[in-house]
Design a protein around this motif. Sequence first.
Motif, mmCIF file in Angstrom:
data_model
loop_
_atom_site.group_PDB
_atom_site.id
_atom_site.type_symbol
_atom_site.label_atom_id
_atom_site.label_comp_id
_atom_site.label_asym_id
_atom_site.label_seq_id
_atom_site.Cartn_x
_atom_site.Cartn_y
_atom_site.Cartn_z
ATOM 1 N N PHE A 174 0.864 -1.170 0.000
ATOM 2 C CA PHE A 174 0.000 0.000 0.000
ATOM 3 C C PHE A 174 0.903 1.223 0.000
ATOM 4 C CE2 PHE A 174 -3.931 -2.008 2.153
ATOM 5 C CZ PHE A 174 -4.565 -2.131 0.927
ATOM 6 N N ALA A 186 6.187 -1.820 -5.020
ATOM 7 C CA ALA A 186 7.011 -0.884 -4.262
ATOM 8 C C ALA A 186 7.478 0.291 -5.091
ATOM 9 C CB ALA A 186 8.226 -1.606 -3.704
ATOM 10 N N ALA B 296 7.057 10.698 12.206
ATOM 11 C CA ALA B 296 7.500 11.226 10.922
ATOM 12 C C ALA B 296 6.357 11.923 10.211
ATOM 13 C CB ALA B 296 8.087 10.110 10.068
ATOM 14 N N ILE B 311 6.703 2.291 15.879
ATOM 15 C CA ILE B 311 7.951 1.943 16.581
ATOM 16 C C ILE B 311 8.545 0.673 15.971
ATOM 17 C CG2 ILE B 311 8.962 1.187 18.778
ATOM 18 C CD1 ILE B 311 7.103 2.996 20.245
ATOM 19 N N GLU B 312 7.675 -0.210 15.523
ATOM 20 C CA GLU B 312 8.177 -1.450 14.916
ATOM 21 C C GLU B 312 8.699 -1.222 13.502
ATOM 22 O OE1 GLU B 312 4.897 -4.157 15.285
ATOM 23 O OE2 GLU B 312 5.350 -4.650 17.367
ATOM 24 N N ARG B 315 4.210 1.114 8.571
ATOM 25 C CA ARG B 315 3.199 2.151 8.390
ATOM 26 C C ARG B 315 2.395 2.258 9.675
ATOM 27 N NH1 ARG B 315 1.506 3.120 3.014
ATOM 28 N NH2 ARG B 315 -0.708 3.207 3.490
ATOM 29 N N GLY C 24 13.082 -2.805 14.740
ATOM 30 C CA GLY C 24 12.172 -1.839 14.117
ATOM 31 C C GLY C 24 12.804 -0.492 13.805
ATOM 32 N N LEU C 26 13.832 0.873 11.066
ATOM 33 C CA LEU C 26 13.745 1.418 9.706
ATOM 34 C C LEU C 26 13.473 2.919 9.680
ATOM 35 C CD1 LEU C 26 13.619 1.101 6.641
ATOM 36 C CD2 LEU C 26 11.208 0.521 6.878
ATOM 37 N N ILE C 27 12.488 3.357 10.448
ATOM 38 C CA ILE C 27 12.106 4.771 10.374
ATOM 39 C C ILE C 27 13.250 5.655 10.864
ATOM 40 C CG2 ILE C 27 10.491 6.479 11.294
ATOM 41 C CD1 ILE C 27 8.357 4.234 11.168
ATOM 42 N N PRO C 55 12.186 -5.658 3.047
ATOM 43 C CA PRO C 55 11.700 -5.593 1.671
ATOM 44 C C PRO C 55 11.546 -4.156 1.183
ATOM 45 C CG PRO C 55 10.355 -7.075 2.982
ATOM 46 C CD PRO C 55 11.302 -6.403 3.931
ATOM 47 N N LEU C 56 11.888 -3.934 -0.065
ATOM 48 C CA LEU C 56 11.750 -2.597 -0.644
ATOM 49 C C LEU C 56 10.302 -2.113 -0.532
ATOM 50 C CD1 LEU C 56 13.533 -0.485 -2.118
ATOM 51 C CD2 LEU C 56 12.562 -1.341 -4.249
ATOM 52 N N ALA C 57 9.386 -3.052 -0.685
ATOM 53 C CA ALA C 57 7.971 -2.674 -0.597
ATOM 54 C C ALA C 57 7.675 -2.064 0.768
ATOM 55 C CB ALA C 57 7.079 -3.886 -0.839
ATOM 56 N N ARG C 58 8.227 -2.646 1.822
ATOM 57 C CA ARG C 58 8.022 -2.100 3.165
ATOM 58 C C ARG C 58 8.612 -0.695 3.246
ATOM 59 N NH1 ARG C 58 7.983 -4.335 8.289
ATOM 60 N NH2 ARG C 58 5.909 -4.973 7.707
ATOM 61 N N TYR C 60 9.007 1.512 0.893
ATOM 62 C CA TYR C 60 8.145 2.490 0.218
ATOM 63 C C TYR C 60 6.800 2.655 0.900
ATOM 64 C CZ TYR C 60 11.329 3.955 -3.284
ATOM 65 O OH TYR C 60 12.394 4.559 -3.887
ATOM 66 N N GLU C 61 6.316 1.604 1.499
ATOM 67 C CA GLU C 61 5.082 1.754 2.287
ATOM 68 C C GLU C 61 5.297 2.820 3.351
ATOM 69 O OE1 GLU C 61 2.572 -2.332 2.252
ATOM 70 O OE2 GLU C 61 3.869 -2.040 3.969
ATOM 71 N N VAL C 62 6.445 2.734 3.998
ATOM 72 C CA VAL C 62 6.759 3.667 5.074
ATOM 73 C C VAL C 62 7.038 5.066 4.514
ATOM 74 C CG1 VAL C 62 8.544 4.214 6.772
ATOM 75 C CG2 VAL C 62 7.520 1.936 6.736
ATOM 76 N N THR C 64 6.065 6.531 1.877
ATOM 77 C CA THR C 64 4.916 7.266 1.332
ATOM 78 C C THR C 64 3.827 7.480 2.372
ATOM 79 O OG1 THR C 64 3.892 5.240 0.519
ATOM 80 C CG2 THR C 64 5.298 6.439 -1.025
ATOM 81 N N PHE C 65 3.893 6.755 3.463
ATOM 82 C CA PHE C 65 2.878 6.930 4.506
ATOM 83 C C PHE C 65 3.147 8.186 5.323
ATOM 84 C CE2 PHE C 65 1.129 6.362 8.761
ATOM 85 C CZ PHE C 65 -0.151 5.929 8.486
ATOM 86 N N TYR C 66 4.402 8.385 5.670
ATOM 87 C CA TYR C 66 4.741 9.484 6.564
ATOM 88 C C TYR C 66 5.049 10.753 5.779
ATOM 89 C CZ TYR C 66 5.056 5.870 10.124
ATOM 90 O OH TYR C 66 4.765 4.837 10.973
#
Lengths: 588, 550, 157
Positions: A174, A186, B296, B311-312, B315, C24, C26-27, C55-58, C60-62, C64-66
């Motif tokens: 998503f 992605a 963020a 935190i994990e 999204r 966790g 990544l962010i 995963p790259l998908a993860r 980009y999920e992140v 584009t979400f934030y």
Amino acid sequence: MAGTAIRTIRAKLNGIEVEVPEGTTILAAAEQVHLKIPTLCKHPDLPPTAACGICIVRVKGTSQMPRACCTPLEEGMEIVTHDPEIVEIRRKVLELILSKHPNECLTCGRNGTCELQRLASDFSIREQSLPYIVPDLPVDQSTRTIVLEPRKCIACGRCLTVCQDLQNVWALSFLERGIDTRMAPAGDILLADSPCISCGQCSAHCPTGAIFEYDETEKAWELLRDPDLHCVVQIAPAVRVAIGEAFGYPPGTNLTGKLYAALRYMGFDTVFDTNFGADVTIMEEGTEFVKRFQENQGELPLITSCCPAWVDFMEKYHSDMIEHFSSCKSPHEIVGVLTKTYYCEKRGLDPSKVRVVSIMPCTAKKYEIQRSDDMFASGHQDVDLSLTTRELARMIKQAGIDFASLPEGDADPMLGLYTGAGTIFGTSGGVLEAAFRTAHKLLTGEEFDAIEFHPARGLHGVKEARISVLGKEVRVAVAHGMGHVEEVLDRVRAAKESGDEPAYHMIEVMACPGGCIGGGGQPYGITDSVRKQRAAGLYRDDREREFRRSHENPYVQTLYASYLGKPLSERAHRLLHNSYKPRPTYRR
Amino acid sequence: MTKLQKDELETIAERRRAKRTDWITVGMGSCGLAAGADAVFRALQDGARERGLELDIRKTGCVGACHAEPLVEVDVQGAPRTLYGHVKPEWVDLILDSHVTLKRVVQRLAVPEIAEQRRTCNDHPQPEANRQFKIVTRNCGLVDPEDLEDYIAFGGYQALRRCLFELSPEEVVEEVESSGLRGRGGAGFSTGLKWRLTREAAGREKFIVCNGDEGDPGAYMDRSVLEGDPFSVIEGMTIAAYAIGANEGYLYIRAEYPLAVARIEAAIRSAKLAGLLGRNILGTDFSLNLEVRLGAGAFVCGEETALIASIEGKRGTPRPRPPYPSVSGLWGGPTCINNVETLANIPPILSNGAQWFRSIGTERSPGTKVFALTGKVRRPGLVEIPMGTPLRVVVEEIGGGALPGRTIKAVQTGGPSGGVIPAALLDTPVTYEDLAELGSMMGSGGMIVMDDEDSIVDITRFYLGFCVEESCGKCAPCRIGGRQMLTILERLAEGRGRPEDLDQLRQISKTMKAASLCGLGKSAPNPVLSTLRFFPEEYQRAISASRSNA
Amino acid sequence: MPAQEKDLAADVALAARKWQKKRGALIMVLHEIQGRLGYVPREIALELSKQMNVPLARIYEVLTFYNFFELEPPAKYVISGCMGTACYLKGTPQILQEFGRLLGIEVGQTTPDGKFSLTTVRCVGCCGQAPVILVNGEVKSKVSPKDVPHILAECTD
Ligand SMILES: Cc1cc2nc3c(=O)[nH]c(=O)nc-3n(C[C@H](O)[C@H](O)[C@H](O)COP(=O)(O)O)c2cc1C
Ligand code: SF4
Ligand code: SF4
Ligand code: SF4
Ligand code: SF4
Ligand code: SF4
Ligand code: SF4
Ligand code: SF4
Ligand code: SF4
Ligand code: FES
Ligand code: FES
Ligand code: FES
């Protein structure tokens, strides 16, 4: 928790008393007392995503309206599943979803099988009081196996659960958030540039027309309409026990005879059976196993390679396993190449005028037929077209065939007669079981006395067993669903690193949960109970066969005697085997 | 600093108190800095050096009087302690020469009305009527947020010491339970009960999490506490961790608060050096590691399950509850999530006892609440009042009432999840229950005053627009419902309303409230419903305007 | 590998290593990268996916979400108007309009020369100083439309 008995919950649903084990959702409890709460995002096969809100119910005497699909029933709860207000809210949710959805049912691939359409119908949605806010998003046909049509996505999240959690491929995601939330590979690349392995599980679970198999029915008709072509068709094991669902039969009904008849009626000149190819696969793979096991020629464990999605996954993520892979092609490719060589030779046909169409439970087979030069071993494309079970069902309807009253037909035996070993290929554990029936004979010269190998059967994600052959222990494992593969491979790697005995001697892997019976191209509505019924259909077919071991197939024997020589002969190698190479996961 | 033992806290406190004679503080929260406090601070340092003055010039966090920033407070022997507002670097010489050297207060620059409001639980056991009373912000504007010893000198870490050496974890939970403290993050859930549930949940690893996401636009209570008194939050977390049995904790702070992050990180480091965090705290066998994680830019990440996902490293989308985080939270472990303000209440409660806390505020809403009072009032700022104080006191007495020549129309509480309270109902006492009754909510503490210039329909559109932008998009009712409502409100705000619009708004609101997955979607219609209830005439006008145009 | 890309990979490796023992992370790693580059380029995301085994998908999920993360390089001066409630009520829209008028762009756009972009933020917590705007993250308090030319004039070098 270990040792503690599961508590029983007593509660009431619309005044009806229920008793269920602790942890049962309101939805599941309602089913027990024959109450049907509408759902949209919840797929019976998957954990809830809680995304749609249609399943809300009321806790009597409170203002709480929990989601039935993901809320566990609690002791003493009194649930109201339907009242005018609940129905009004559900209808409004539906109206909201429809306001962000193109009104294109007539030209949609899911017309008639769409879960959203069904609900709109059930709820008597007759007008749209809200303006349409349908995003303008392009269709992605890049893989030619799976089509993404994100405009039709209702963001239920099922495909992500499948692709990320179950399959561990992470091709889909998503992107963005809020009203802009989109299902996309992605970073907005094409699906073909993503790690997608074309397993089609997303398409099998999507409630709408947002993910769909690449439809090639028209191409098939074109072939059939061409008077200069000799059209050959074959059906995969798993198709016969599932296609009936599209015509109202219960899952697991074996419709092999009707399928043969329907295919002839549609105009195919020759009808073969992939099960025959499976028997040949076993001859080759079984011999390969014996060589590696007994003569130390090649790496152990031997890993099965008849699932193209698995092959793709391995090439992308586990290319260190290439040497463990059986070089043997998948059954339908074997039927394809043998049609254009052996069969054409025997029948005096010009292979350039022959077309082979495979009817598969599978979307990845659409990719496999062109995956490497090896798929052109006959000098032509060995299999020209691969259709899914769902596509065939539509073609049968288009052809005006009254499937139910159709008398049974026969296959052409040359590449069509099959054994029980061939038919169980279609279910998880079947390849291993079939291989073992033949390998045992090859290893010991004697038939495996207990012909059925139950430890390989069933829906457990990873199945393991040890068998003693000639005083030696043979360790085998079966994994299905790409998410289960890692743990098995890690054991192989660990043993290899520490220089131990191989963790296993043979591993069967299928990309789809349950194996091909649960394939991405099968009729909609897959659940574990459907998987069990379809598998049972194949095991029944196995038991009813005259021959149950591949090496007993007289037409296989003729094939080797008159054409291939021995398994793994030079000719067999050239036609029936292939090679692998590492592939990048992201092309961009 | 070497690792502290139990009895050294007192020594440090005394040594510090003795040292503190003549001092000047400069409010250097991020807004103080934005208003130019840094230049003032440097001018003070330079001026003192030039004059050879023996002065303790300290940076502090928020004083709470945002309208008068930059704020400088001077306390030297021989002159009354005085707070100066709107200080410019060029006035520093005057303050030093007159106040510090000649002991003559510069009356012209003083802001006595602010100083007068300051009653903190450090030096006043009980609140006074119509005045602020500071428990949470007791040290804000006084303590140097970057100096652990300073915090200790103000009574810091006495509560932790009491917990570790005099109370069992169970007794700590009991004390917090009987204090009646309710979560200040919005919902008002009993903090003690939450601790108990986490304590009693089965799980190898438990976590304490401080929710410092503060996404509510127009609210900055948590920022002020994190910046102004970081040790108080850390002490609160340490006590919570001891009570629930956690050895690991996270502070989730929004990235828009860089100074808060820096101060908290510095505070964690010094607490660790002093043996007040990390292994064997104060020589006991209790250990706790704390780590900061940044938000963020996603309001929904304030919601506890979304916060966990964030935190994990995922999204920030909420998931259904149950299971509640107290049973299954971070990485599946029982997790207690508390708001910054909730945690900052903990040390005073454990120092002064539950009974003391209960004596402040109301029966069902004990204690105080911090509000960020903004919008159309004379004295916007950070205020802390005993629960039950009427809104009118906050707006008129503390906030100084309407801007010149204007009249107050309404007060919005609870941010985008809350409601609008019309001026006629300003006598409503501020408690969880009373605000909920009006279709608003306590929320995290944003309090925005609107006057006759502001359009209610427009502000409603504004709030809804916020929720639409911040919707995570996971569930259909909120994702699509919010957007569809916004279209209607945009139309109304432009005076192009249609007669059927109000009915449609009510229907979608009802659907979102019932069928949205998380609090964001469930409460996004609140501003719409409360304004439809209290200001129907403004909506009617938006519709009839379009009809007369047609 | 060209030198520049090598640096990039090294940067990512550094950020990833710093966080590798933490769950966790990544962010936080993305924050670090954005802090260094102002945005998260695709090559970095790919590299990160390998280094962190995410995963790259993860990723980009992140990303584009934030709201905080950018996929494109930022303008030299990013001007953000606070659209929190307090600032909104006190006139951010008018200020943004003035910026837009002088720069010839709308909110969400960048000037063709890449010098200025105009965005919004949701409350930086300085509501008592409303309305505030940020120039490359630095808060300017109690801004009025009259101040806009002056603020733009300060953006030189
Ligand atoms: C959309 C949404 C946003 C929230 N934002 C915050 C927030 O910024 N800060 C906060 O402490 N709680 C926030 N909450 C509440 C938290 O989910 C949670 O209840 C709270 O952190 C618990 O702490 P408390 O018991 O100390 O109040 C939010 C809830 C929702 C539904
Ligand atoms: S997805 Fe379903 S509802 Fe949508 S157009 Fe296709 S059939 Fe109709
Ligand atoms: S369902 Fe309705 S719209 Fe669709 S084809 Fe039939 S009549 Fe036409
Ligand atoms: S086909 Fe399989 S791998 Fe490809 S997107 Fe669908 S679920 Fe993922
Ligand atoms: S593509 Fe289909 S399965 Fe995936 S989220 Fe959209 S509607 Fe659901
Ligand atoms: S393994 Fe599955 S798809 Fe492959 S040939 Fe056999 S049945 Fe067909
Ligand atoms: S398991 Fe069968 S249906 Fe599924 S991808 Fe593999 S071959 Fe195709
Ligand atoms: S909240 Fe007010 S008093 Fe506190 S630092 Fe900010 S401006 Fe100063
Ligand atoms: S209510 Fe809104 S924010 Fe909450 S889960 Fe649903 S879409 Fe996300
Ligand atoms: S079916 Fe329960 S939320 Fe969708
Ligand atoms: S509303 Fe602008 S800083 Fe808070
Ligand atoms: S002015 Fe920023 S918090 Fe008050």
